[in-house]
Structures are given as structure tokens and as C-alpha cells.
Design a protein around this motif. Structure first.
Motif, PDB file in Angstrom:
ATOM      1  N   PHE A 142       0.833  -1.210   0.000  1.00 23.98           N
ATOM      2  CA  PHE A 142       0.000   0.000   0.000  1.00 23.98           C
ATOM      3  C   PHE A 142       0.867   1.260   0.000  1.00 23.98           C
ATOM      4  O   PHE A 142       0.620   2.198  -0.760  1.00 23.98           O
ATOM      5  CB  PHE A 142      -0.940  -0.002   1.214  1.00 23.98           C
ATOM      6  CG  PHE A 142      -1.652   1.296   1.417  1.00 23.98           C
ATOM      7  CD1 PHE A 142      -2.742   1.641   0.619  1.00 23.98           C
ATOM      8  CD2 PHE A 142      -1.239   2.185   2.407  1.00 23.98           C
ATOM      9  CE1 PHE A 142      -3.396   2.859   0.794  1.00 23.98           C
ATOM     10  CE2 PHE A 142      -1.888   3.403   2.586  1.00 23.98           C
ATOM     11  CZ  PHE A 142      -2.970   3.733   1.780  1.00 23.98           C
ATOM     12  N   LEU A 143       1.886   1.281   0.856  1.00 20.91           N
ATOM     13  CA  LEU A 143       2.761   2.458   0.941  1.00 20.91           C
ATOM     14  C   LEU A 143       3.468   2.717  -0.385  1.00 20.91           C
ATOM     15  O   LEU A 143       3.599   3.867  -0.808  1.00 20.91           O
ATOM     16  CB  LEU A 143       3.792   2.285   2.062  1.00 20.91           C
ATOM     17  CG  LEU A 143       3.252   2.287   3.483  1.00 20.91           C
ATOM     18  CD1 LEU A 143       4.365   1.984   4.475  1.00 20.91           C
ATOM     19  CD2 LEU A 143       2.591   3.608   3.810  1.00 20.91           C
ATOM     20  N   ARG A 144       3.927   1.656  -1.050  1.00 18.61           N
ATOM     21  CA  ARG A 144       4.610   1.816  -2.342  1.00 18.61           C
ATOM     22  C   ARG A 144       3.646   2.339  -3.406  1.00 18.61           C
ATOM     23  O   ARG A 144       3.995   3.212  -4.186  1.00 18.61           O
ATOM     24  CB  ARG A 144       5.198   0.483  -2.810  1.00 18.61           C
ATOM     25  CG  ARG A 144       6.473   0.133  -2.124  1.00 18.61           C
ATOM     26  CD  ARG A 144       6.957  -1.242  -2.580  1.00 18.61           C
ATOM     27  NE  ARG A 144       8.297  -1.432  -2.103  1.00 18.61           N
ATOM     28  CZ  ARG A 144       9.394  -1.146  -2.784  1.00 18.61           C
ATOM     29  NH1 ARG A 144       9.317  -0.682  -3.995  1.00 18.61           N
ATOM     30  NH2 ARG A 144      10.574  -1.338  -2.258  1.00 18.61           N
ATOM     31  N   LYS A 145       2.451   1.753  -3.451  1.00 14.72           N
ATOM     32  CA  LYS A 145       1.468   2.143  -4.471  1.00 14.72           C
ATOM     33  C   LYS A 145       1.080   3.614  -4.325  1.00 14.72           C
ATOM     34  O   LYS A 145       0.935   4.333  -5.308  1.00 14.72           O
ATOM     35  CB  LYS A 145       0.236   1.247  -4.380  1.00 14.72           C
ATOM     36  CG  LYS A 145      -0.775   1.507  -5.463  1.00 14.72           C
ATOM     37  CD  LYS A 145      -1.922   0.522  -5.407  1.00 14.72           C
ATOM     38  CE  LYS A 145      -2.872   0.820  -6.545  1.00 14.72           C
ATOM     39  NZ  LYS A 145      -3.942  -0.160  -6.642  1.00 14.72           N
ATOM     40  N   THR A 146       0.909   4.067  -3.098  1.00 18.66           N
ATOM     41  CA  THR A 146       0.503   5.446  -2.842  1.00 18.66           C
ATOM     42  C   THR A 146       1.690   6.403  -2.715  1.00 18.66           C
ATOM     43  O   THR A 146       1.509   7.606  -2.588  1.00 18.66           O
ATOM     44  CB  THR A 146      -0.312   5.531  -1.536  1.00 18.66           C
ATOM     45  OG1 THR A 146       0.495   5.044  -0.461  1.00 18.66           O
ATOM     46  CG2 THR A 146      -1.607   4.734  -1.641  1.00 18.66           C
ATOM     47  N   LYS A 147       2.900   5.845  -2.719  1.00 16.16           N
ATOM     48  CA  LYS A 147       4.159   6.585  -2.579  1.00 16.16           C
ATOM     49  C   LYS A 147       4.317   7.232  -1.201  1.00 16.16           C
ATOM     50  O   LYS A 147       5.148   8.108  -1.008  1.00 16.16           O
ATOM     51  CB  LYS A 147       4.322   7.613  -3.701  1.00 16.16           C
ATOM     52  CG  LYS A 147       4.331   6.967  -5.074  1.00 16.16           C
ATOM     53  CD  LYS A 147       4.405   7.971  -6.182  1.00 16.16           C
ATOM     54  CE  LYS A 147       4.286   7.239  -7.513  1.00 16.16           C
ATOM     55  NZ  LYS A 147       3.792   8.034  -8.568  1.00 16.16           N
ATOM     56  N   LEU A 148       3.509   6.797  -0.241  1.00 23.13           N
ATOM     57  CA  LEU A 148       3.613   7.313   1.124  1.00 23.13           C
ATOM     58  C   LEU A 148       4.898   6.858   1.805  1.00 23.13           C
ATOM     59  O   LEU A 148       5.331   7.482   2.775  1.00 23.13           O
ATOM     60  CB  LEU A 148       2.393   6.893   1.956  1.00 23.13           C
ATOM     61  CG  LEU A 148       1.068   7.550   1.571  1.00 23.13           C
ATOM     62  CD1 LEU A 148      -0.094   6.888   2.315  1.00 23.13           C
ATOM     63  CD2 LEU A 148       1.109   9.044   1.853  1.00 23.13           C
ATOM     64  N   ASP A 149       5.521   5.801   1.283  1.00 20.94           N
ATOM     65  CA  ASP A 149       6.785   5.336   1.865  1.00 20.94           C
ATOM     66  C   ASP A 149       7.886   6.379   1.711  1.00 20.94           C
ATOM     67  O   ASP A 149       8.865   6.374   2.442  1.00 20.94           O
ATOM     68  CB  ASP A 149       7.222   4.006   1.242  1.00 20.94           C
ATOM     69  CG  ASP A 149       7.473   4.094  -0.258  1.00 20.94           C
ATOM     70  OD1 ASP A 149       6.699   4.742  -0.976  1.00 20.94           O
ATOM     71  OD2 ASP A 149       8.463   3.466  -0.720  1.00 20.94           O
ATOM     72  N   GLU A 150       7.698   7.318   0.801  1.00 21.30           N
ATOM     73  CA  GLU A 150       8.698   8.354   0.533  1.00 21.30           C
ATOM     74  C   GLU A 150       8.636   9.525   1.517  1.00 21.30           C
ATOM     75  O   GLU A 150       9.571  10.322   1.597  1.00 21.30           O
ATOM     76  CB  GLU A 150       8.520   8.907  -0.891  1.00 21.30           C
ATOM     77  CG  GLU A 150       8.424   7.863  -1.986  1.00 21.30           C
ATOM     78  CD  GLU A 150       9.736   7.218  -2.366  1.00 21.30           C
ATOM     79  OE1 GLU A 150      10.794   7.698  -1.899  1.00 21.30           O
ATOM     80  OE2 GLU A 150       9.725   6.238  -3.115  1.00 21.30           O
ATOM     81  N   LEU A 151       7.544   9.668   2.258  1.00 26.93           N
ATOM     82  CA  LEU A 151       7.352  10.849   3.117  1.00 26.93           C
ATOM     83  C   LEU A 151       8.508  11.149   4.082  1.00 26.93           C
ATOM     84  O   LEU A 151       8.880  12.315   4.228  1.00 26.93           O
ATOM     85  CB  LEU A 151       6.036  10.745   3.897  1.00 26.93           C
ATOM     86  CG  LEU A 151       4.762  11.000   3.103  1.00 26.93           C
ATOM     87  CD1 LEU A 151       3.532  10.789   4.003  1.00 26.93           C
ATOM     88  CD2 LEU A 151       4.755  12.399   2.513  1.00 26.93           C
TER      89      LEU A 151
END
Length: 182
Positions: free
Chosen positions: A80-89
Motif C-alpha cells: 500500500f505504501l509503495r502504491k501510494t508513494k507514502l513510503d517516501e514521506l
């Protein structure tokens, strides 16, 4: 000028995004037990810095480029984090500290020798690495080092305030699939 934008937007992002960062961190504690992922990367002038992201793979995953990692390593929350790019925050900290820019070439690993050599030949290490850029919104990842270095060099040559905001907007709107996992 762009450093001023980096500083202001990363600071605002961290302040305004703090509740989201906190929630993802708490969920990450249950997902992997270690929600933050830290890895040494190649920065401006080929200097080492520690990149910080939310962990998307199991803790025991080898420290390799994403395209060399197995999809089996990705956790449910990590997907989920990768798909939404939230892992980059969390990389907003790297931007605030001056190790990165919001827009620039994605920082590689020191063991990615072909990529480092290709980027060195194109002068890519003359700028700070970024969270997003032309290669990211164009679906070019680190599995094609020569093409990536060429794309990074093109972005650097054509960098402007307009392109800076264009790449950020394209990323926020979902352009690019991120680093491919085999």
C-alpha cells in the motif's frame, strides 16, 4: 532558488503531514516491528548520506536495489505504501537536512557500479538527489542504468521552476509506478 522551495515545502510537509507520518509509523510497528528503513545512498558529489523511508519490505530483506528484491519481501502495508508513494514521506527529513531535493535524480546505492559510472559520465552527481524527477514520472527505474543516467542528465539540463513544480504535481497525481520489484 530551488533550495528555498525545498526547505519551505519539506518543512510544511513535515508539519502538516505529521499526523499521517505518526499513523503510518504506528501501523508500521505492527507490520514489521521496525517502521523506518535507513540506507546509505550516493548523494551530491558522490558523498554518502543516510536515506530514510517507511519500511515496505520485511526486516530481513537484503540491502539491494528494489529491482533486485523479491516481491515476496513486500509486506501488505508495504504494498500500500509503495502504491501510494507514502513510503517516501520520511525523505522530507533528508530534503530539510540538505541531503536531497524534492526534485532530482533518485539516489542510488554504492554497489550499483554501472549506474554510478553512467551517472558520473553525465555529471549527474553535480546536483542533489531527489524524491522525484523525470525518470520517476516516466517509469524509468534503476534496472536500466544507462537510460536512467541519460534521463537524469536531461532533467538536470532542462531544470526550471516550471519543471520542478511539474514533476512534483505529476508525482502527487500518481505518474510513475516507482521502482519495479521482480
Amino acid at each position: 532558488m530551488l533550495r528555498s522551495f525545498d526547505f519551505v515545502f519539506s518543512l510544511l510537509g513535515l508539519i502538516c503531514g505529521f499526523p499521517v507520518l505518526l499513523i503510518i509509523y504506528a501501523i508500521g510497528l505492527f507490520d514489521t516491528g521496525s517502521p523506518l528503513f535507513k540506507q546509505e545512498r550516493v548523494g551530491k558529489d558522490k558523498r554518502a548520506f543516510i536515506l530514510v523511508k517507511f519500511r515496505t519490505m520485511s526486516v530481513d530483506t537484503a540491502s539491494v536495489a528494489s529491482h533486485l528484491a523479491s516481491t515476496a519481501s513486500i509486506t501488505t502495508m508495504g504494498g500500500f505504501l509503495r502504491k501510494t508513494k507514502l513510503d517516501e514521506l520520511p525523505q522530507l527529513w533528508n530534503v530539510l537536512a540538505g541531503d536531497m531535493s524534492l526534485v532530482g535524480p533518485r539516489p542510488g546505492l554504492f554497489n550499483q557500479i554501472e549506474l554510478t559510472e553512467a551517472r558520473d559520465a553525465k555529471g549527474v552527481f553535480n546536483v542533489h538527489p531527489g524524491i522525484t524527477g523525470l525518470a520517476q514520472v516516466s517509469d524509468i527505474d534503476m534496472s536500466t542504468p544507462v537510460l536512467l543516467a541519460k534521463t537524469d542528465a536531461k532533467m538536470i539540463c532542462e531544470m526550471s521552476i516550471k519543471n520542478y513544480f511539474k514533476f512534483i504535481l505529476q508525482t502527487v497525481l500518481g505518474a510513475g509506478a516507482g521502482d519495479k520489484i521482480k
